[in-house]
Structure formats: C-alpha cells, structure tokens
Scaffold this motif. Sequence first.
Motif, PDB file in Angstrom:
ATOM      1  N   LEU A 107     -40.561  25.110 -17.177  1.00 61.08           N
ATOM      2  CA  LEU A 107     -39.898  26.142 -17.982  1.00 61.08           C
ATOM      3  C   LEU A 107     -39.116  25.528 -19.135  1.00 61.08           C
ATOM      4  N   TRP A 108     -38.525  24.364 -18.893  1.00 55.29           N
ATOM      5  CA  TRP A 108     -37.794  23.666 -19.961  1.00 55.29           C
ATOM      6  C   TRP A 108     -38.764  23.138 -21.016  1.00 55.29           C
ATOM      7  N   VAL A 109     -39.867  22.530 -20.559  1.00 58.69           N
ATOM      8  CA  VAL A 109     -40.816  21.910 -21.495  1.00 58.69           C
ATOM      9  C   VAL A 109     -41.487  22.951 -22.386  1.00 58.69           C
ATOM     10  N   LEU A 110     -41.900  24.090 -21.793  1.00 62.56           N
ATOM     11  CA  LEU A 110     -42.683  25.050 -22.578  1.00 62.56           C
ATOM     12  C   LEU A 110     -41.819  26.133 -23.238  1.00 62.56           C
ATOM     13  N   PRO A 111     -41.353  27.150 -22.506  1.00 59.33           N
ATOM     14  CA  PRO A 111     -40.562  28.187 -23.200  1.00 59.33           C
ATOM     15  C   PRO A 111     -39.273  27.650 -23.816  1.00 59.33           C
ATOM     16  N   LEU A 160     -46.522  31.744 -17.479  1.00 59.72           N
ATOM     17  CA  LEU A 160     -46.331  31.023 -18.725  1.00 59.72           C
ATOM     18  C   LEU A 160     -46.890  31.808 -19.908  1.00 59.72           C
ATOM     19  N   LEU A 161     -48.087  32.363 -19.722  1.00 58.94           N
ATOM     20  CA  LEU A 161     -48.683  33.151 -20.805  1.00 58.94           C
ATOM     21  C   LEU A 161     -47.844  34.390 -21.105  1.00 58.94           C
ATOM     22  N   GLN A 162     -47.364  35.048 -20.050  1.00 60.57           N
ATOM     23  CA  GLN A 162     -46.541  36.234 -20.261  1.00 60.57           C
ATOM     24  C   GLN A 162     -45.213  35.875 -20.924  1.00 60.57           C
ATOM     25  N   SER A 163     -44.667  34.695 -20.581  1.00 62.32           N
ATOM     26  CA  SER A 163     -43.422  34.252 -21.217  1.00 62.32           C
ATOM     27  C   SER A 163     -43.631  34.008 -22.703  1.00 62.32           C
ATOM     28  N   VAL A 164     -44.780  33.412 -23.041  1.00 63.40           N
ATOM     29  CA  VAL A 164     -45.089  33.186 -24.460  1.00 63.40           C
ATOM     30  C   VAL A 164     -45.232  34.518 -25.187  1.00 63.40           C
ATOM     31  N   VAL A 165     -45.919  35.467 -24.550  1.00 61.11           N
ATOM     32  CA  VAL A 165     -46.136  36.773 -25.191  1.00 61.11           C
ATOM     33  C   VAL A 165     -44.810  37.498 -25.399  1.00 61.11           C
ATOM     34  N   CYS A 173     -46.935  35.267 -34.649  1.00 58.42           N
ATOM     35  CA  CYS A 173     -47.689  36.471 -34.273  1.00 58.42           C
ATOM     36  C   CYS A 173     -49.107  36.113 -33.826  1.00 58.42           C
ATOM     37  N   LEU A 174     -49.713  35.128 -34.503  1.00 58.20           N
ATOM     38  CA  LEU A 174     -51.049  34.683 -34.115  1.00 58.20           C
ATOM     39  C   LEU A 174     -51.037  34.055 -32.727  1.00 58.20           C
ATOM     40  N   VAL A 175     -50.025  33.226 -32.432  1.00 61.73           N
ATOM     41  CA  VAL A 175     -49.905  32.600 -31.112  1.00 61.73           C
ATOM     42  C   VAL A 175     -49.734  33.648 -30.027  1.00 61.73           C
ATOM     43  N   VAL A 176     -48.906  34.658 -30.294  1.00 60.05           N
ATOM     44  CA  VAL A 176     -48.685  35.733 -29.324  1.00 60.05           C
ATOM     45  C   VAL A 176     -49.979  36.494 -29.066  1.00 60.05           C
ATOM     46  N   ALA A 177     -50.721  36.802 -30.129  1.00 58.95           N
ATOM     47  CA  ALA A 177     -51.967  37.541 -29.970  1.00 58.95           C
ATOM     48  C   ALA A 177     -52.985  36.739 -29.161  1.00 58.95           C
ATOM     49  N   LEU A 178     -53.101  35.455 -29.448  1.00 63.15           N
ATOM     50  CA  LEU A 178     -54.045  34.607 -28.714  1.00 63.15           C
ATOM     51  C   LEU A 178     -53.644  34.483 -27.240  1.00 63.15           C
ATOM     52  N   SER A 179     -52.360  34.347 -26.985  1.00 67.44           N
ATOM     53  CA  SER A 179     -51.887  34.237 -25.597  1.00 67.44           C
ATOM     54  C   SER A 179     -52.167  35.521 -24.823  1.00 67.44           C
ATOM     55  N   ALA A 180     -51.926  36.655 -25.453  1.00 67.74           N
ATOM     56  CA  ALA A 180     -52.184  37.939 -24.796  1.00 67.74           C
ATOM     57  C   ALA A 180     -53.676  38.116 -24.520  1.00 67.74           C
ATOM     58  N   ALA A 181     -54.516  37.725 -25.478  1.00 70.47           N
ATOM     59  CA  ALA A 181     -55.961  37.858 -25.291  1.00 70.47           C
ATOM     60  C   ALA A 181     -56.449  36.950 -24.168  1.00 70.47           C
TER      61      ALA A 181
END
Length: 268
Positions: free
Chosen positions: A45-49, A154-159, A187-195
């Motif tokens: 959680l520290w490394v990513l979000p 992790l993906l949901q946290s990014v989104v 916005c592009l990163v969020v869209a890709l993570s959600a997809a």
Amino acid sequence: MDRMDTAGIVGGGVVAAPPQDWERRIAERSERLYRARVVRRLLILWVLPGNALLAALSAVALALWAYPLIAAVACALLIASIATSGKLLYGQHFKVRSVESELRALEFAQREQLLEELESGDPLVAHKRYRAQLPEIIDRYRVEARHDRLKDNLLQSVVIGGSIIAATTTAMSVAVADVRWFSAVLCLVVALSAAFAGYAQYRERSAVLRQTADGLEREYESVELRAGRYRRFDSERDAYAEFADAVEALRAERAARLRSTVLDTTGL
C-alpha cells in the motif's frame, strides 16, 4: 528452519513425532507467516497508492513553480519514499518466502509420517492419502484467492484515488494551465485500470477460489467426524469413497466456474 524442525527428516524418511508437536510447530509458523504477510500488504500500500499520491502532489508542486521550496521538498520526499519502501518491500518479500518454505517443509514432513502409516494397496488407504494431501490444495486455493483479491483492491484503489486526484487537478487546470497534461495522463491511467479490472475479473476469481477452499475444508473435517453427508455411513470405506467423489466434484465445479468467468469476460 531451526534444528528442531529439520530433525524429523532423516535419510528421506520421517522420524515419528507426537501429533501435538507437529500441530504446535505448524501453528507457530502459520502465525509468523500471517504477520509477515500483513506487513507485506502494508508495504505494498505504501509502494503503490502511497507513492502515487506523493507523485501527484509533487507534480502539482512542480506545476506551481511559484513555490520552488515546496516543489523541491515534495520531490525529495517522493524519491526517499520510493527508495525506502522499495527496499523494505524487497526484504519483506523474501522473509515471507522463507517462512512459507519452513511451513511447507513442516506440513510435508507431517504428511509423510501419516502416509507411511497408511502404506498399502487398499483403495481406502488411497482415499486417506488423498485426504492427507488436501490441506496443501486448500492452502494453494486460498493463496491464489488472496493474490486475486489484492490485485482487485489495488486496481480499485488506483481507480478511486486517481479519480479524486484527476477531478481536483482538472478543477485546478482552469487557473493553472500546466496542470492539464497531468490531469489528462491521470484520467487515462484511471480508464485503463478500470477497463483491466473489468476484464480480469479478479474479484470474481477470488470469490470462486475462496468458496472452493471453504468447501474442501468442510469435507476434510466432516469425513473424519462423520458429520453432514457422512453421518449415514457405517463403513469407513464407504465414507471415504464418498469423500473422494465430493472433493473431485468441488474441484471440477471450481474449474467450470473459472472458465465461465473467462468466457463471460471475453464474450466467447
């Protein structure tokens, strides 16, 4: 692994040990593994979000170059955070693997001792051997379920986090033009993570694996206690034959549900 744990394995065989001793040693290693995994999750959680949030704040500070001291401090904190968290996570990863290896060695030694006591050509013995190997299968399913759940989280946290930051930077871009490029990339990163989260179906896969592991554990305990469906059997041979059929049915159902998840995602 300490000397006491390896003393039971001699020349490819297993020296008999009291069941309580095996259970105590396995329980100790299981507790150590649980704590090590909790620490690893916090580090992830520290490394990513955590570092992603610091990177976003650093980008905003750089965009607002009117405050160079704030921008310099933010960049320094980001670099220090990435280096420190990466090093700690790297070390914790190998610590978890070490404890997992110790636990698997203890469980393997315990199973080998049990299987040596059951050695014969009787089908009942084969079913009991199958039951003795079942905890390893259950543990593997639960590990896979945890990994899939972690990936989904992790993906949901990014989104979620990316959406909040993107909304903030988009509002700021009205006054600060330099923030627009960062908002567009985010916005592009969020869209890709959600997809990808929708395509991979990690949450559904985790639920299937967890339910299968719970079902297998229930059968593992029930056949020994003659509970549930095994209550009607007077013969141990019949109970274990039913147990083998039930376990194979659960594993086949797991494979079918996972295939169905993939087919639903791909539309095939």
